[in-house]
Design a protein around this motif. Structure first.
Motif, mmCIF file in Angstrom:
data_model
loop_
_atom_site.group_PDB
_atom_site.id
_atom_site.type_symbol
_atom_site.label_atom_id
_atom_site.label_comp_id
_atom_site.label_asym_id
_atom_site.label_seq_id
_atom_site.Cartn_x
_atom_site.Cartn_y
_atom_site.Cartn_z
ATOM 1 N N VAL A 1 -23.989 -10.298 9.674
ATOM 2 C CA VAL A 1 -24.486 -9.272 10.595
ATOM 3 C C VAL A 1 -24.508 -7.932 9.873
ATOM 4 O O VAL A 1 -23.469 -7.470 9.394
ATOM 5 C CB VAL A 1 -23.590 -9.194 11.851
ATOM 6 C CG1 VAL A 1 -24.088 -8.110 12.787
ATOM 7 C CG2 VAL A 1 -23.554 -10.532 12.563
ATOM 8 N N LEU B 1 -26.883 -2.713 13.294
ATOM 9 C CA LEU B 1 -26.427 -2.971 14.672
ATOM 10 C C LEU B 1 -25.878 -1.685 15.311
ATOM 11 O O LEU B 1 -26.238 -1.323 16.432
ATOM 12 C CB LEU B 1 -25.344 -4.053 14.637
ATOM 13 C CG LEU B 1 -24.900 -4.639 15.968
ATOM 14 C CD1 LEU B 1 -24.460 -6.076 15.791
ATOM 15 C CD2 LEU B 1 -23.785 -3.872 16.623
ATOM 16 N N SER C 1 -22.684 -13.418 15.414
ATOM 17 C CA SER C 1 -24.018 -13.414 16.013
ATOM 18 C C SER C 1 -24.429 -11.970 16.287
ATOM 19 O O SER C 1 -23.756 -11.258 17.040
ATOM 20 C CB SER C 1 -23.991 -14.227 17.315
ATOM 21 O OG SER C 1 -25.034 -13.794 18.147
ATOM 22 N N PHE C 2 -25.539 -11.542 15.655
ATOM 23 C CA PHE C 2 -26.026 -10.166 15.821
ATOM 24 C C PHE C 2 -26.252 -9.872 17.299
ATOM 25 O O PHE C 2 -25.782 -8.869 17.827
ATOM 26 C CB PHE C 2 -27.331 -9.985 15.019
ATOM 27 C CG PHE C 2 -27.852 -8.588 15.030
ATOM 28 C CD1 PHE C 2 -27.585 -7.711 13.980
ATOM 29 C CD2 PHE C 2 -28.610 -8.111 16.099
ATOM 30 C CE1 PHE C 2 -28.062 -6.401 13.992
ATOM 31 C CE2 PHE C 2 -29.091 -6.794 16.125
ATOM 32 C CZ PHE C 2 -28.816 -5.951 15.066
ATOM 33 N N ASP C 3 -26.959 -10.774 17.979
ATOM 34 C CA ASP C 3 -27.358 -10.513 19.376
ATOM 35 C C ASP C 3 -26.138 -10.391 20.289
ATOM 36 O O ASP C 3 -26.063 -9.515 21.151
ATOM 37 C CB ASP C 3 -28.262 -11.631 19.899
ATOM 38 C CG ASP C 3 -29.610 -11.588 19.201
ATOM 39 O OD1 ASP C 3 -29.929 -10.529 18.626
ATOM 40 O OD2 ASP C 3 -30.305 -12.619 19.213
ATOM 41 N N GLU C 4 -25.161 -11.291 20.082
ATOM 42 C CA GLU C 4 -23.970 -11.255 20.947
ATOM 43 C C GLU C 4 -23.164 -9.977 20.704
ATOM 44 O O GLU C 4 -22.702 -9.326 21.655
ATOM 45 C CB GLU C 4 -23.091 -12.487 20.692
ATOM 46 C CG GLU C 4 -23.703 -13.746 21.263
ATOM 47 C CD GLU C 4 -22.833 -14.973 21.093
ATOM 48 O OE1 GLU C 4 -21.613 -14.835 20.870
ATOM 49 O OE2 GLU C 4 -23.384 -16.086 21.172
ATOM 50 N N SER D 1 -28.462 0.915 16.220
ATOM 51 C CA SER D 1 -29.191 0.589 17.447
ATOM 52 C C SER D 1 -28.327 0.898 18.674
ATOM 53 O O SER D 1 -28.822 1.404 19.684
ATOM 54 C CB SER D 1 -29.652 -0.864 17.381
ATOM 55 O OG SER D 1 -29.219 -1.586 18.474
ATOM 56 N N THR E 1 -26.523 -14.553 30.574
ATOM 57 C CA THR E 1 -25.811 -14.300 29.303
ATOM 58 C C THR E 1 -24.422 -14.906 29.364
ATOM 59 O O THR E 1 -23.980 -15.607 28.439
ATOM 60 C CB THR E 1 -25.696 -12.767 29.055
ATOM 61 O OG1 THR E 1 -26.972 -12.211 29.148
ATOM 62 C CG2 THR E 1 -25.071 -12.472 27.712
ATOM 63 N N ARG F 1 -24.240 -7.190 19.512
ATOM 64 C CA ARG F 1 -25.049 -6.054 19.992
ATOM 65 C C ARG F 1 -24.849 -5.894 21.506
ATOM 66 O O ARG F 1 -24.682 -4.793 22.010
ATOM 67 C CB ARG F 1 -26.521 -6.333 19.631
ATOM 68 C CG ARG F 1 -27.536 -5.395 20.228
ATOM 69 C CD ARG F 1 -27.465 -4.033 19.552
ATOM 70 N NE ARG F 1 -28.340 -3.074 20.174
ATOM 71 C CZ ARG F 1 -28.099 -2.464 21.334
ATOM 72 N NH1 ARG F 1 -26.986 -2.710 21.987
ATOM 73 N NH2 ARG F 1 -28.948 -1.576 21.828
ATOM 74 N N SER F 2 -24.843 -7.041 22.197
ATOM 75 C CA SER F 2 -24.693 -7.008 23.650
ATOM 76 C C SER F 2 -23.296 -6.515 24.036
ATOM 77 O O SER F 2 -23.143 -5.684 24.940
ATOM 78 C CB SER F 2 -24.976 -8.416 24.189
ATOM 79 O OG SER F 2 -24.319 -8.632 25.385
#
Ligand code: ADP
Length: 430
Positions: free
Chosen positions: A281, A286, A316-319, A289, A265, A321-322
């Motif tokens: 986003v 988000l 970025s949703f994934d970034e 979750s 990552t 979220r992380s």
């Protein structure tokens, strides 16, 4: 034109005219008048030459302000040639100054320092980068000996030994520099300086990262290998003990997997080939979750508060979220049972802000500035016990950077911590 025709023919002709004139005078008025006529004619000719010589010497003294006469006879040709030469000279000088100005500008734009010195190392010229690298000032240090200005024993040795075929690496004024002296012309030398402080820092970070990553992976690998050896040497081991070993090995395997995933990552986040592809986003989705993950990790051991008042953002949703997940998981891991954890997503004039606040163990101030370094941990054993990789906050920092957001850490040892990510205003779209 042939100088014989330009200079000699008219001079001989003029002398012949004077002599012929004098002979005519002599024929009518006698030899005395003939001699007087020759004398006066030659005197006029010599006087004219002297007059033009005088004008020439005045012009040579001040070619810019005085003007040459048109001249007479051969002088016309001499003066026009001088004019032509002067005009060409002026043109050449203008071209030279223009070229010099361009050269100086190019030298100023160079990322490397350039110092021009004479054969005994007296400073003649240097560019601003060299001034910065070596602490020189062209206006003050011109004509001073460079070895008196750059006070470094390694540089002195380099100059004394004169082994200029190889560059020298020195640390000077907190910078790591590569210095190289190159001789040019007969009596001049150039000193080129190249700053490698930043690339050295990156190299060191890379070396540290590899060393740390290997160390992190070695521990679980050693544990797994140890159990595998025991099981290989004792095939009839009690099934309960064997199951215990398998459980521990699985945990270590998971730890390694988490570590490798976090490293991948981080590598992706740092890569310029992966810029954020901004999308809208859905923050409610988000955050829900993240909160459900928090409940899963806390398993009822903490009081959990959730505030969602902020807008959706571009990113970025994934970034995100992380990053948010890392902060929340840290809060749960470093807050003792019974503590309170608050997650808030709010909006203000400065822009939307995500904050995770806990009443956990806190961090003493000397550690705070280093927390986002890879593998930096305040308490190594606690981090490992709770499946920490030491890379979580480095990931959070990079995600924030990629979203032009600012990560702020406030913490008091024994009281609790607050980690917030302040997004800039234009990011918000709701
Ligand atoms: P780790 O995987 O070790 O948690 P991180 O990069 O996420 O790695 O965090 C780095 C260090 O910062 C942790 O080891 C811990 O010492 C400290 N830390 C992070 N979050 C908190 C928190 N909420 N409370 C106290 N200490 C924290």
């Amino acid at each position: 034109m042939n100088p014989l025709i330009v200079f000699w023919v008219p001079a001989i002709l003029r002398t012949l005219i004077v002599v012929c004139g004098a002979l005519v005078v002599g024929y009518f008025w006698g030899i005395l008048w003939c001699a007087i006529a020759v004398g006066s004619g030659l005197a006029v000719l010599i006087g004219l030459q002297l007059h033009y010589l005088y004008r020439l010497s005045i012009w040579l003294d001040k070619p810019d302000s005085s003007k040459l006469p048109d001249g007479w006879g051969a002088w016309t040709e001499i003066f026009s040639r001088l004019y032509r030469m002067r005009r060409e000279d002026e043109k050449n000088q203008a071209e030279l100054s223009e070229w010099l100005a361009r050269f100086r500008q190019a030298m100023t734009l160079l990322p490397d320092g350039v110092v021009i010195m004479d054969d005994v190392l007296f400073l003649e010229w240097c560019n601003p980068v060299a001034e910065q690298h070596l602490g020189l000032s062209l206006s003050k240090d011109k004509n001073m000996r460079v070895t008196n200005l750059i006070r470094s024993p390694e540089f002195m040795d380099y100059v004394i030994l004169g082994r200029f075929d190889k560059p020298l690496t020195v640390t000077h004024r907190d910078r790591k520099l590569i210095l190289h002296i190159i001789k040019f012309e007969n009596r001049r030398q150039i000193l080129v300086t190249h700053d490698i402080t930043e690339s050295e820092r990156i190299d060191m970070m890379r070396r540290d990262f590899i060393a740390n990553a290997s160390h992190e992976l070695r521990t679980p690998l050693t544990v797994i290998n140890g159990f595998l050896e025991i099981n290989a040497m004792q095939p009839d081991l009690d099934s309960k003990i064997r199951a215990g070993h398998i459980k521990l090995m699985t945990e270590q395997g998971q730890r390694m997997q988490g570590l490798v995933e976090d490293m991948l990552t981080l590598t992706r986040l740092e890569s310029v080939d992966f810029p954020v592809r901004p999308e809208r986003v859905n923050m409610t989705q988000l955050l829900e979750s993240v909160v459900s993950e928090m409940h899963g990790l806390s398993v009822g051991k903490h009081e959990l508060i959730f505030i969602n008042e902020g807008p959706d953002v571009m990113g970025s949703f994934d970034e995100l979220r992380s990053a948010f997940g890392n902060l929340v998981s840290n809060a749960v891991r470093y807050t003792p049972v019974g503590g309170t954890i608050t997650i808030s997503w709010t909006n203000s004039d400065a822009g939307p802000k995500f904050m995770v606040k806990d009443s956990g163990i806190g961090i003493s101030s000397e550690h705070i500035s280093r927390l986002t370094e890879r593998f930096y941990r305040v308490d190594k054993s606690r981090s490992r016990e709770t499946q920490g990789t030491g890379l979580g906050l480095a990931i959070v920092k990079h995600v924030a950077l990629r979203h032009k957001a600012q990560l702020t850490i406030e913490s008091t040892s024994g009281v609790g911590s607050a980690f917030s990510i302040q997004f800039p205003m234009p990011v918000s779209i709701a």
